[in-house]
Design a protein around this motif. Sequence first.
Motif, PDB file in Angstrom:
ATOM      1  N   UNK A 177       0.828  -1.218   0.000  1.00 48.91           N
ATOM      2  CA  UNK A 177       0.000   0.000   0.000  1.00 48.91           C
ATOM      3  C   UNK A 177       0.853   1.255   0.000  1.00 48.91           C
ATOM      4  N   UNK A 178       2.081   1.153   0.513  1.00 52.65           N
ATOM      5  CA  UNK A 178       2.979   2.315   0.559  1.00 52.65           C
ATOM      6  C   UNK A 178       4.426   1.819   0.694  1.00 52.65           C
ATOM      7  N   UNK A 179       5.379   2.754   0.694  1.00 55.93           N
ATOM      8  CA  UNK A 179       6.796   2.376   0.770  1.00 55.93           C
ATOM      9  C   UNK A 179       7.113   1.602   2.038  1.00 55.93           C
ATOM     10  N   UNK A 180       6.504   1.989   3.160  1.00 61.16           N
ATOM     11  CA  UNK A 180       6.776   1.293   4.426  1.00 61.16           C
ATOM     12  C   UNK A 180       6.361  -0.172   4.294  1.00 61.16           C
ATOM     13  N   UNK A 181       5.213  -0.411   3.674  1.00 57.76           N
ATOM     14  CA  UNK A 181       4.747  -1.785   3.456  1.00 57.76           C
ATOM     15  C   UNK A 181       5.687  -2.549   2.540  1.00 57.76           C
ATOM     16  N   UNK A 182       6.213  -1.866   1.523  1.00 53.45           N
ATOM     17  CA  UNK A 182       7.134  -2.508   0.588  1.00 53.45           C
ATOM     18  C   UNK A 182       8.417  -2.916   1.305  1.00 53.45           C
ATOM     19  N   UNK A 183       8.885  -2.080   2.199  1.00 53.93           N
ATOM     20  CA  UNK A 183      10.148  -2.385   2.890  1.00 53.93           C
ATOM     21  C   UNK A 183      10.021  -3.601   3.791  1.00 53.93           C
ATOM     22  N   UNK A 238       8.748  -6.358   2.968  1.00 53.54           N
ATOM     23  CA  UNK A 238       8.911  -7.606   2.212  1.00 53.54           C
ATOM     24  C   UNK A 238      10.315  -7.768   1.645  1.00 53.54           C
ATOM     25  N   UNK A 239      11.189  -6.761   1.838  1.00 54.75           N
ATOM     26  CA  UNK A 239      12.564  -6.868   1.334  1.00 54.75           C
ATOM     27  C   UNK A 239      13.562  -6.881   2.485  1.00 54.75           C
ATOM     28  N   UNK A 240      14.745  -7.456   2.209  1.00 55.60           N
ATOM     29  CA  UNK A 240      15.770  -7.584   3.254  1.00 55.60           C
ATOM     30  C   UNK A 240      16.884  -6.557   3.086  1.00 55.60           C
ATOM     31  N   UNK A 241      16.826  -5.779   2.001  1.00 58.65           N
ATOM     32  CA  UNK A 241      17.843  -4.744   1.782  1.00 58.65           C
ATOM     33  C   UNK A 241      17.149  -3.557   1.129  1.00 58.65           C
ATOM     34  N   UNK A 242      17.676  -2.383   1.395  1.00 56.96           N
ATOM     35  CA  UNK A 242      17.062  -1.172   0.848  1.00 56.96           C
ATOM     36  C   UNK A 242      18.179  -0.224   0.423  1.00 56.96           C
ATOM     37  N   UNK A 243      18.859  -0.563  -0.708  1.00 53.32           N
ATOM     38  CA  UNK A 243      19.968   0.273  -1.166  1.00 53.32           C
ATOM     39  C   UNK A 243      19.499   1.693  -1.483  1.00 53.32           C
ATOM     40  N   UNK A 244      20.449   2.610  -1.456  1.00 55.73           N
ATOM     41  CA  UNK A 244      20.124   4.018  -1.729  1.00 55.73           C
ATOM     42  C   UNK A 244      19.372   4.168  -3.047  1.00 55.73           C
TER      43      UNK A 244
END
Length: 344
Positions: free
Chosen positions: A74-80, A82-88
Motif C-alpha cells: 500500500x505504501x513504501x513502508x509496506x514494501x520495505x 517484504x525486502x531484506x535490503x534497501x539500497x540508496x
Amino acid sequence: MSGFATLRLTVDPDDPDLAVIARAAAILRRGGLVAFPTETVYGLGALAGDANAVAGIFRAKGRPAGNPLIVHAADSAGAREVVAAWPTAAARLAEAFWPGPLTLVLPKSGAIPAIVTAGGATVGVRVPDHAVARALIHAAGGAVAAPSANRSNAVSPTRAEHVLHTLDGRIDALLNAGACRDGLESTVVAVPEGDRPLTLLRPGPISAARLAAVAGRGVDWNENAVDGCGDEAAGITTSPGRQPLHYAPATPCRLVDGHEIAKCAGPERRYAVIARAGDQPSGDLKNGAALMIELPGDAVGYARGLYEAMHRADVAGLDAILVMAVPRESDWDAVRDRLTRATA
Ligand code: TXA
Ligand code: MG
C-alpha cells in the motif's frame, strides 16, 4: 479452483466504496483470490504471506511454478517489510516513482514465502498508483502478491471483461473499476547493492533513461533475459516471465509493414489490422481487413489501447491479427517489447 461463481463487485476507480473493498479484503484474508485494477493492468491477488492462497494463483492461471510473482504494497513502508535490503538507489526510485508502474527486484525478507518468488532469494515489489488497489491492500492488512489477471500466456487484462474472459469461475471475486490508465505492465528493474548498474528486466511505462537519472547509476537492459529465477550468485539478471510467447493472443499475430503489400497479403483469409493514427496501411491491406483498429499515434496513448485492441481482435474469431510495426525510438521500447513477444 474452478466451477464456482466469481463474485462481481463494482467500485469507483478514484473513490471506492469502503464497504465493497472490505468484502473483497475479507475474501483475501480467508485465503481467496481477488482480481483488482491497478494503473497498469488488472492483477490477480492473494495475501503474499499465505503460501496456500498464493498456490491458488498458480493453479487458477496455469502458471509455471518457476515464474515469480510481484508483491504489491500500500505504501513504501509496506514494501520495505517484504525486502531484506534497501539500497540508496531503491530509496531514490521509490521516492520518485511510487506509487507508480515500477517494480523493484530486491532480496526478499522472511515475510515472503518461497512460493511467491519461485524459490528465489529476490522479490519484485511495487506500490500501485490506483486508489482501489491500495485500499484493498490496506484493508487486507498485508502485502498482496499479484500477477496479471489472465490465464498464463494470454494477453494481460486492461478491463474487467478481459479478466472474466479467461478466469471467470476460477477465482473468488473481481473488483471492476473500468479501464486501466497505462495499459502495459510495470517496468521491472533489479537493484543490486553498492554502485553496480541496475538491470532492466522488463521495459514499461517508466523508461530506462528516467531510472538512470534518478538512481544515478547505469541501467543495463537484459533484452534477452529468459527462464531462470533471476537471482543467481552473479547477480539478478534474468526474468522468468520473458519467454517469447508470454503476451500472445490466441489468434496468430504478426508484425507487418503496411507498405510491403506482398508480405501483408499473406495466406490469411480474414484478418484484423491494428494500426497507429498516421500509419498508412496499403489500400489492399486496409480494404481486406475484417476489423480495422486505429490506436493513437503517440507511445503513451498507443500503449493504453494496445491490449484492449488485441482482446477485441482476438474475440472476433479471425484467422490473423496484423499489427503495423511501430517506431524504433526509445519511447516505444515497452510497446515494441510486447509486440515482439506477441508476434514471435
Ligand atoms: O504491472 C504489473 O507489473 C502487473 C500488475 C498486476 O502489477 N503485474 C504483472 O505481473 O505484470 P506478471 O506476473 O504478469 O509479471 C511479473 C514479471 C514477470 O516477468 C516475472 O518473471 C518478473 O516480473 N519477476 C517477478 N519477480 C521477479 C524476481 N524476483 N526476479 C526477476 N523477475 C521477477
Ligand atoms: Mg503476466
